[in-house]
Scaffold this motif. Structure first.
Motif, PDB file in Angstrom:
ATOM      1  N   ILE A 220       0.863  -1.321  -0.081  1.00  0.00           N
ATOM      2  CA  ILE A 220       0.039  -0.073   0.065  1.00  0.00           C
ATOM      3  C   ILE A 220       0.846   1.284  -0.099  1.00  0.00           C
ATOM      4  CG2 ILE A 220      -1.580   1.304   1.251  1.00  0.00           C
ATOM      5  CD1 ILE A 220      -2.661  -1.354   2.381  1.00  0.00           C
ATOM      6  N   ALA A 221       1.741   1.202   0.913  1.00  0.00           N
ATOM      7  CA  ALA A 221       2.854   2.278   0.905  1.00  0.00           C
ATOM      8  C   ALA A 221       3.378   2.659  -0.216  1.00  0.00           C
ATOM      9  CB  ALA A 221       3.845   2.309   2.419  1.00  0.00           C
ATOM     10  N   ARG A 222       3.968   1.684  -1.043  1.00  0.00           N
ATOM     11  CA  ARG A 222       4.798   1.947  -2.099  1.00  0.00           C
ATOM     12  C   ARG A 222       3.870   2.379  -3.325  1.00  0.00           C
ATOM     13  NH1 ARG A 222       7.835  -2.773  -0.362  1.00  0.00           N
ATOM     14  NH2 ARG A 222       6.107  -4.189  -1.489  1.00  0.00           N
ATOM     15  N   ALA A 223       2.733   1.801  -3.419  1.00  0.00           N
ATOM     16  CA  ALA A 223       1.696   2.212  -4.391  1.00  0.00           C
ATOM     17  C   ALA A 223       1.264   3.718  -4.309  1.00  0.00           C
ATOM     18  CB  ALA A 223       0.473   1.084  -4.472  1.00  0.00           C
ATOM     19  N   VAL A 224       0.984   4.003  -2.960  1.00  0.00           N
ATOM     20  CA  VAL A 224       0.456   5.565  -2.756  1.00  0.00           C
ATOM     21  C   VAL A 224       1.631   6.306  -2.984  1.00  0.00           C
ATOM     22  CG1 VAL A 224      -0.234   6.984  -0.944  1.00  0.00           C
ATOM     23  CG2 VAL A 224      -1.470   4.713  -1.092  1.00  0.00           C
ATOM     24  N   HIS A 225       2.746   5.931  -2.671  1.00  0.00           N
ATOM     25  CA  HIS A 225       3.865   6.882  -2.881  1.00  0.00           C
ATOM     26  C   HIS A 225       3.841   7.164  -4.040  1.00  0.00           C
ATOM     27  CE1 HIS A 225       8.270   7.888  -3.129  1.00  0.00           C
ATOM     28  NE2 HIS A 225       8.102   8.566  -2.217  1.00  0.00           N
ATOM     29  N   GLY A 226       4.064   6.085  -4.918  1.00  0.00           N
ATOM     30  CA  GLY A 226       4.289   6.130  -6.473  1.00  0.00           C
ATOM     31  C   GLY A 226       3.161   7.244  -7.135  1.00  0.00           C
ATOM     32  N   ALA A 227       2.126   6.886  -6.847  1.00  0.00           N
ATOM     33  CA  ALA A 227       0.822   7.780  -7.437  1.00  0.00           C
ATOM     34  C   ALA A 227       1.091   9.252  -7.017  1.00  0.00           C
ATOM     35  CB  ALA A 227      -0.477   6.998  -7.003  1.00  0.00           C
ATOM     36  N   ALA A 228       1.052   9.355  -5.580  1.00  0.00           N
ATOM     37  CA  ALA A 228       1.096  10.692  -5.097  1.00  0.00           C
ATOM     38  C   ALA A 228       2.169  11.458  -5.594  1.00  0.00           C
ATOM     39  CB  ALA A 228       1.162  10.617  -3.631  1.00  0.00           C
ATOM     40  N   LEU A 229       3.638  10.784  -5.766  1.00  0.00           N
ATOM     41  CA  LEU A 229       4.712  11.374  -6.087  1.00  0.00           C
ATOM     42  C   LEU A 229       4.539  11.908  -7.492  1.00  0.00           C
ATOM     43  CD1 LEU A 229       7.703  12.312  -5.585  1.00  0.00           C
ATOM     44  CD2 LEU A 229       8.218  10.041  -6.446  1.00  0.00           C
ATOM     45  N   ALA A 230       3.887  11.146  -8.379  1.00  0.00           N
ATOM     46  CA  ALA A 230       3.823  11.386  -9.857  1.00  0.00           C
ATOM     47  C   ALA A 230       2.681  12.688  -9.941  1.00  0.00           C
ATOM     48  CB  ALA A 230       2.958  10.171 -10.320  1.00  0.00           C
TER      49      ALA A 230
END
Length: 236
Positions: A220-230
């Motif tokens: 969850i953390a990695r997916a959210v981080h990737g989408a939010a960073l983009a």
């Protein structure tokens, strides 16, 4: 009348977002829709259908800047009805451009983020003595800048009640990490919302953990981080 853009085909039973558009009061607006059907529950801070419980759909709707209505839950229910949705659902709202959503995937988890960072700051802000968002009388009103970061996370395994709450916290931590990694001096906006979708648990009660070092929490953390960073990088 709304049009729809479907994302690539998903595996059977996997909730995926559909992008729709609609016209309201002279504005062309977009919304993201997850059609869940039976067998799913949601944990969210959504203005409509928030909390933990079975949900048949999730809606993330764009509204015009300077949103004038005082009944967002009813407005979201109207949008859902226009889409032919039935049953209880969860509805989020944002003035950001929903069509510019970003998404990321990790180990079966999908995070979809709509990012509006025009009004941003730190969660623990000094007391101003005024209601949230109210400007002093001698300060001219600032131009409207869309705010709100909405996060919808779809997890493919059942989560316990505690793990659902933990997943919301994990997603929020990952969002803040992404904002800092994007070079932004903030933890978010005053109206950010999170929604976690997972299958209903069986007799075993679901996965017990969703903290950032657990198997599913880390995804969850990695997916959210990737989408939010983009989504956050263009706001630098």
């Amino acid at each position: 009348m709304s049009s729809v853009r479907l994302r690539p085909p998903a595996q059977r039973g996997e909730p995926r977002a559909e992008l729709h558009d609609r016209h309201e009061d002279g504005h062309r607006l977009h919304h993201l829709l997850w059609r869940l059907g039976p067998g799913f529950r949601v944990c969210s801070s959504a203005v409509l259908g928030g909390g933990i419980g079975p949900r048949a759909w999730v809606l993330n709707a764009q509204v015009p800047g300077g949103y004038p209505r005082l009944d967002p839950d009813r407005h979201l229910a109207e949008i859902a009805a226009a889409e032919g949705l039935t049953g209880e659902g969860a509805g989020l709202m944002t003035a950001a451009e929903v069509a510019a959503y970003t998404s990321a995937h990790d180990g079966g988890v999908t995070a979809t983020v709509t990012t509006g960072l025009g009004v941003r700051g730190w969660a623990a802000a000094p007391e101003t003595g005024r209601r949230s968002g109210e400007a002093p009388a001698d300060v001219p009103a600032a131009p409207f800048r869309p705010g709100t970061v909405n996060i919808v996370v779809a997890v493919p395994v059942p989560l316990s009640d505690a793990a659902l709450v933990n997943a919301v916290a994990t997603a929020t931590e990952a969002k803040v990490q992404a904002l800092l990694d994007a070079g932004l001096d903030c933890s978010g906006t005053p109206t950010d919302a999170v929604c976690v979708i997972a299958p209903e648990p069986g007799t075993e009660g679901g996965e017990p953990f969703a903290g950032p070092r657990s198997t599913w929490g880390a995804r969850i953390a990695r997916a959210v981080h990737g989408a939010a960073l983009a989504g956050a990088r263009p706001a630098r």
